[in-house]
Motif scaffolding. Sequence first.
Motif, PDB file in Angstrom:
ATOM      1  N   VAL A 257       0.853  -1.185   0.000  1.00 44.18           N
ATOM      2  CA  VAL A 257       0.000   0.000   0.000  1.00 44.18           C
ATOM      3  C   VAL A 257       0.894   1.242   0.000  1.00 44.18           C
ATOM      4  N   PRO A 258       0.536   2.249  -0.774  1.00 39.56           N
ATOM      5  CA  PRO A 258       1.344   3.482  -0.740  1.00 39.56           C
ATOM      6  C   PRO A 258       1.412   4.033   0.681  1.00 39.56           C
ATOM      7  N   SER A 259       2.509   4.659   0.990  1.00 37.86           N
ATOM      8  CA  SER A 259       2.691   5.252   2.320  1.00 37.86           C
ATOM      9  C   SER A 259       2.742   6.764   2.195  1.00 37.86           C
ATOM     10  N   ILE A 260       2.234   7.401   3.237  1.00 35.78           N
ATOM     11  CA  ILE A 260       2.213   8.875   3.288  1.00 35.78           C
ATOM     12  C   ILE A 260       3.069   9.310   4.450  1.00 35.78           C
ATOM     13  N   ASP A 261       4.045  10.112   4.162  1.00 37.36           N
ATOM     14  CA  ASP A 261       4.931  10.656   5.195  1.00 37.36           C
ATOM     15  C   ASP A 261       4.633  12.147   5.327  1.00 37.36           C
ATOM     16  N   THR A 262       4.122  12.510   6.499  1.00 34.75           N
ATOM     17  CA  THR A 262       3.749  13.905   6.744  1.00 34.75           C
ATOM     18  C   THR A 262       4.779  14.534   7.663  1.00 34.75           C
ATOM     19  N   ARG A 263       5.465  15.501   7.152  1.00 38.44           N
ATOM     20  CA  ARG A 263       6.428  16.266   7.959  1.00 38.44           C
ATOM     21  C   ARG A 263       5.922  17.710   8.060  1.00 38.44           C
ATOM     22  N   TYR A 264       5.593  18.067   9.298  1.00 36.91           N
ATOM     23  CA  TYR A 264       4.922  19.352   9.514  1.00 36.91           C
ATOM     24  C   TYR A 264       5.931  20.493   9.549  1.00 36.91           C
ATOM     25  N   ILE A 265       5.538  21.513   8.850  1.00 39.07           N
ATOM     26  CA  ILE A 265       6.341  22.750   8.901  1.00 39.07           C
ATOM     27  C   ILE A 265       5.944  23.570  10.127  1.00 39.07           C
ATOM     28  N   ILE A 266       4.641  23.576  10.432  1.00 44.64           N
ATOM     29  CA  ILE A 266       4.149  24.232  11.646  1.00 44.64           C
ATOM     30  C   ILE A 266       4.103  23.177  12.737  1.00 44.64           C
ATOM     31  N   ASN A 267       4.631  23.512  13.891  1.00 37.25           N
ATOM     32  CA  ASN A 267       4.698  22.538  14.988  1.00 37.25           C
ATOM     33  C   ASN A 267       3.304  22.111  15.421  1.00 37.25           C
ATOM     34  N   LEU A 268       3.192  20.807  15.770  1.00 42.08           N
ATOM     35  CA  LEU A 268       1.923  20.240  16.199  1.00 42.08           C
ATOM     36  C   LEU A 268       1.745  20.422  17.693  1.00 42.08           C
ATOM     37  N   VAL A 269       0.488  20.501  18.092  1.00 43.10           N
ATOM     38  CA  VAL A 269       0.118  20.508  19.497  1.00 43.10           C
ATOM     39  C   VAL A 269      -0.875  19.378  19.684  1.00 43.10           C
ATOM     40  N   ASN A 270      -0.412  18.296  20.391  1.00 43.98           N
ATOM     41  CA  ASN A 270      -1.247  17.122  20.597  1.00 43.98           C
ATOM     42  C   ASN A 270      -1.792  16.567  19.279  1.00 43.98           C
ATOM     43  N   GLY A 271      -0.937  16.544  18.278  1.00 41.26           N
ATOM     44  CA  GLY A 271      -1.306  15.980  16.985  1.00 41.26           C
ATOM     45  C   GLY A 271      -2.145  16.894  16.126  1.00 41.26           C
ATOM     46  N   THR A 272      -2.284  18.128  16.497  1.00 39.60           N
ATOM     47  CA  THR A 272      -3.135  19.059  15.751  1.00 39.60           C
ATOM     48  C   THR A 272      -2.326  20.307  15.399  1.00 39.60           C
ATOM     49  N   VAL A 273      -2.567  20.753  14.162  1.00 40.16           N
ATOM     50  CA  VAL A 273      -1.923  22.011  13.728  1.00 40.16           C
ATOM     51  C   VAL A 273      -2.781  23.163  14.250  1.00 40.16           C
ATOM     52  N   LEU A 274      -2.177  23.967  15.083  1.00 39.71           N
ATOM     53  CA  LEU A 274      -2.866  25.157  15.586  1.00 39.71           C
ATOM     54  C   LEU A 274      -2.500  26.321  14.681  1.00 39.71           C
ATOM     55  N   LEU A 275      -3.485  26.748  13.958  1.00 41.58           N
ATOM     56  CA  LEU A 275      -3.247  27.796  12.956  1.00 41.58           C
ATOM     57  C   LEU A 275      -4.128  28.996  13.275  1.00 41.58           C
ATOM     58  N   SER A 276      -3.493  30.135  13.371  1.00 39.92           N
ATOM     59  CA  SER A 276      -4.241  31.363  13.679  1.00 39.92           C
ATOM     60  C   SER A 276      -5.171  31.670  12.515  1.00 39.92           C
ATOM     61  N   GLU A 277      -6.345  32.200  12.899  1.00 39.04           N
ATOM     62  CA  GLU A 277      -7.295  32.492  11.840  1.00 39.04           C
ATOM     63  C   GLU A 277      -6.841  33.630  10.940  1.00 39.04           C
ATOM     64  N   ASN A 278      -5.849  34.391  11.342  1.00 40.38           N
ATOM     65  CA  ASN A 278      -5.347  35.460  10.500  1.00 40.38           C
ATOM     66  C   ASN A 278      -4.095  35.052   9.721  1.00 40.38           C
ATOM     67  N   ALA A 279      -3.892  33.723   9.581  1.00 48.22           N
ATOM     68  CA  ALA A 279      -2.741  33.271   8.799  1.00 48.22           C
ATOM     69  C   ALA A 279      -2.929  33.693   7.350  1.00 48.22           C
ATOM     70  N   PRO A 280      -1.870  34.171   6.640  1.00 46.94           N
ATOM     71  CA  PRO A 280      -1.989  34.641   5.249  1.00 46.94           C
ATOM     72  C   PRO A 280      -2.167  33.454   4.289  1.00 46.94           C
ATOM     73  N   LEU A 281      -2.562  33.791   3.038  1.00 43.86           N
ATOM     74  CA  LEU A 281      -2.674  32.772   1.999  1.00 43.86           C
ATOM     75  C   LEU A 281      -1.306  32.157   1.716  1.00 43.86           C
ATOM     76  N   ASN A 282      -1.343  30.926   1.248  1.00 45.70           N
ATOM     77  CA  ASN A 282      -0.126  30.170   0.903  1.00 45.70           C
ATOM     78  C   ASN A 282       0.763  29.896   2.126  1.00 45.70           C
ATOM     79  N   THR A 283       0.146  29.897   3.317  1.00 47.04           N
ATOM     80  CA  THR A 283       0.921  29.547   4.500  1.00 47.04           C
ATOM     81  C   THR A 283       1.248  28.041   4.442  1.00 47.04           C
ATOM     82  N   LYS A 284       2.526  27.741   4.489  1.00 52.65           N
ATOM     83  CA  LYS A 284       2.961  26.345   4.379  1.00 52.65           C
ATOM     84  C   LYS A 284       2.718  25.615   5.722  1.00 52.65           C
TER      85      LYS A 284
END
Length: 1050
Positions: free
Chosen positions: A352-379
């Motif tokens: 089965v294909p494998s997916i490797d996810t490497r986060y650019i934004i640090n995770l908090v308890n497995g969740t990306v905490l992203l501010s609602e005012n993050a700009p477009l194209n935020t990696k």
Amino acid sequence: MDLASQAHVLVVLLTCVAVLCQAQERDYTVKEEQPENVRIGNLRKDLDLNLDPNIRLSSPLQFKPVYKTGDVPLVRVEANTGEIFTTNHRIDREKLCSGVFADKRCYYEIEVAVLPDEIFRLVKIRFLIEDVNDNAPLFQSTVINISIPENTAINTRYPVPSAFDPDVGINGIQHYELVKSVSEFGLDIIETPEGDKWPQLIVQQNLDREQKDTFVMKIKVEDGGNPPKSSTAILQVTISDVNDNRPVFKDSELEVTVPENAPMGTSVAQLHASDADLGSNALIHFAFSNQISAPTKRHFVIDSSTGLVTVKQPLDREVTPVHKLIVLASDGSSTPSRATVIVNVTDVNDNVPSIDTRYIINLVNGTVLLSENAPLNTKIALITVTDKDADLYGKVACYTDHDVPFRLKPVFNDQFLLETAAPLDYETTREYAIKIVASDRGTPPLNTSAMVLIKIKDENDNAPIFPQPEIQLSIPENNDPSTQLIKISATDADSGHNAEIIYTLGPDAPDGFNIDRRSGILSVGKRLDREKQERYSFAILARDNGSTSLQSNVTVKLIVQDLNDNSPAFTHPEYNFYVPENLPLYGTVGLITVTDADAGDNAIITLSVLNGKDNFIIDPQTGVIKPNITFDREQQSSYTFMVKAVDGGQPPSSSYAKVTINVVDVNDNRPVFVIPSSNYSYDLVRTTTNPGAVVTRVFAIDNDTGMNAELQYSIISSIIITSRVSPRGLFAIDKTTGNITLQEKIVTADQGLHRLIVKVKDLGQPESLHAIALIHLFVNDTVSNATFIQEQLRKSMETPLDRNIGDSEVTPQANGYVIVVIAIIAGTMTVILVIFVTALVRCRQTPRHKVVQKGKQSGEWVSPNQDNRQIKKKKKRKKRSPKSLLLNFVTIDESKPDDPTHEHVNGTLDLPVELEEQTMGKYNWATTPTTFKPDSPDLAKHYKSASPQPTFQIKPETPVAPKKHHVIQELPLDNTFVVGCDSLSKCSSTSSDPYSVSECSCQGGFKTAGQITTRQETALKPPHYGTLCGTEPEPDTGAVVQLTAPHLSS
């Protein structure tokens, strides 16, 4: 007495003690094994005892031996004279001095007291026991086995176990020799420094195991006595094989292909090797070489005996695409043979294909905490998809499964950037669960997915706090649903919305547990079962309500307490055990296993037998079943009873199981012959029979089962009764079917009555049982002289199996006179028959004659039954005088198309119903004809007679029971073959048969034409032999020839 007199007496006594009363020794020599009262010596004379006349003795001189308590006196000392004699207890040197050998001397000692006290002295007598030759040297075993390799060099010596002789000196072992020697070996004797003689076997010629593998000789040992004694032993020398050939592979290099999804046990390659040696030296052992890699050894295994390479563990082409196997074939020698197997693992779409996810934004308890005012194209993360398969199976497509304000932007092959694609709104959506799907191009395609959780956050810097890191709880099982366990509480230093705490169960929380988000009350919404799960450990999360949500967790550990809510559980609802019928009393039948899912006293189980206590007992703790009875499969083949299991709970629970004991057969029944039905019957084998044809068949049954009922047939002896010679292997028997076939073409010397002794044995263990029957085969063109054959059968039955037949044969001259008389009678009968037939033909020129002529076109071989009797009641037989009644055994000759008077004959044979059932319809009598065609051979040449018979019953004399008993099955009497003729017989003396006197042929039509069929009868009817022609039979009877014979005792 004055003082001076007392002093004088004291001086005399002291002088006696000092001179006369001191201890003395005396030696004698005596041979062992002497009879009683043999004089050895005179102690008084030998000690020179001269009494002082001045010394007054209180009692007469006496010699008294001093023995230990329990000693057996070997010598006797006369009390008055001191003479020494042997006693009735003979002196045995070997017993007396069992540890004395060689030149060491053997002594027997006693002490003799000389009385009275006035002359007392103690004499020690030593008897030197001389050896006599009373023992013969003996070997430790009567058979001495020595194994010598076939490559042993000449003059090589092998020690032979020495003999033992308890005698010593010249009476001991002096000489060894080979009594029955061979040129390959000699014998030499080596004398040790201690004087022992050791025999050694010397190889004098080269040995070859293939020419001779065993030599048997006799070795003799002799002592030096007069006369000498000796003994012998068998010396058996076995020549052992030498491993001088290496195994040879049929293919030294193999290349095979196997798919990576091949299941375990799949055959990969079959290696073949051969060895020119014999026995254990030719046993080839296959194994992998130590040079192959450890992963390869884990994935493959080779059968050490067959050389078959199979898959041991699942293969993975992505890990190892090619395996190199080096196989060794060894026969026990130091240098094995080698073969190389290259295994190519082919790819299948199994990854089965494998997916490797490497986060650019640090995770908090497995969740990306992203501010609602993050700009477009935020990696947010770098997504890498891979597939270990090859070619198209390794090409992967990546996408999200629904519309979200995020996108995957390709950057490299199989790599994507997850970034924002639209503005985020916390009030609209506070979190996102983005499902990323990766799919390959296989058929069918395989896919996988990964979740990326994104929470939209406000600003918040305090997380909720629990007062303790762990909470311990307990609850009895089978609780009521919605039972409250505990109230969970946490505090948050923030205020406002950021201080509002929400309680949730952790991701590891099992189903059935609930927590109130606001109050924190933890409850269980289902009944808990300790047997399914005894302990629960999960997390409870507390998250604040700030703009940037923060959370914490506490671990809850719950223990479920046990209740007696489970009955004992048998591993099977029914148990079937198989025991041999010779199982001893209280032997182990089997084991019953019971479990209880509860714990503690609730899981303690007691077993008992309910309805079989008289026959069986069971251990209440271990479950071992033992019988109280002995078994007999033939009387009862199975036993059934119930077993009860009770636990130790309050109240206790119980369950039941059914137990069946099956009694397995033991070989205790001997095979029983069914075919032939009599030892006194015989079958005709024509001289024109082709080799390989089945001439007759034997069939036996066995009341046992399994291998104990598997039977094998064999011919253990054969003889031609008429010529009193052993045949040349003319017949053979199929060991499985019992078919007896002709092996060679019949010659003139083979003609006559053959007696075969057939043995049937079963394959039972540990001992095979058997039975024996007699098969008689008459090799001839026809059976024309029944009397002669019956006489030979009688002699065969009267003669023991280990004696020749025919000791009481008539002389050739007497036999010649009989033939002349029979020929005269046959000629007279022929003339009378011709005249009678001519007159009958002229008298029957009527319309009925035409009907009879049509009836001649077909005929039927019939046996007396109700149908025939009803048909025959239409005719009345004319009474004739005994002189006009001509009854002859006849022969129906082969059909001749050119002869208009020769009729086509059909017939029906009746087989016994019981034999048909036993043989399942497959048994055919050797003499049973099929439908007679116009060109069929002579089918009715069975019995012939030289003179008319006064009755239809022919019963030979009862044969005298043989003196020597044999294991021969007692078979029933011979059966009867019945044939009826509607017209008169026509006989001619044209026989050329060496065993016939006259030959008759039967012409005329039979009542009904028909094919040869097998009819089912309610009673056992015998098979038929021979034909009978004569005048029209009575309505209720048929012309019958019945051969009967007594049983042959077993």
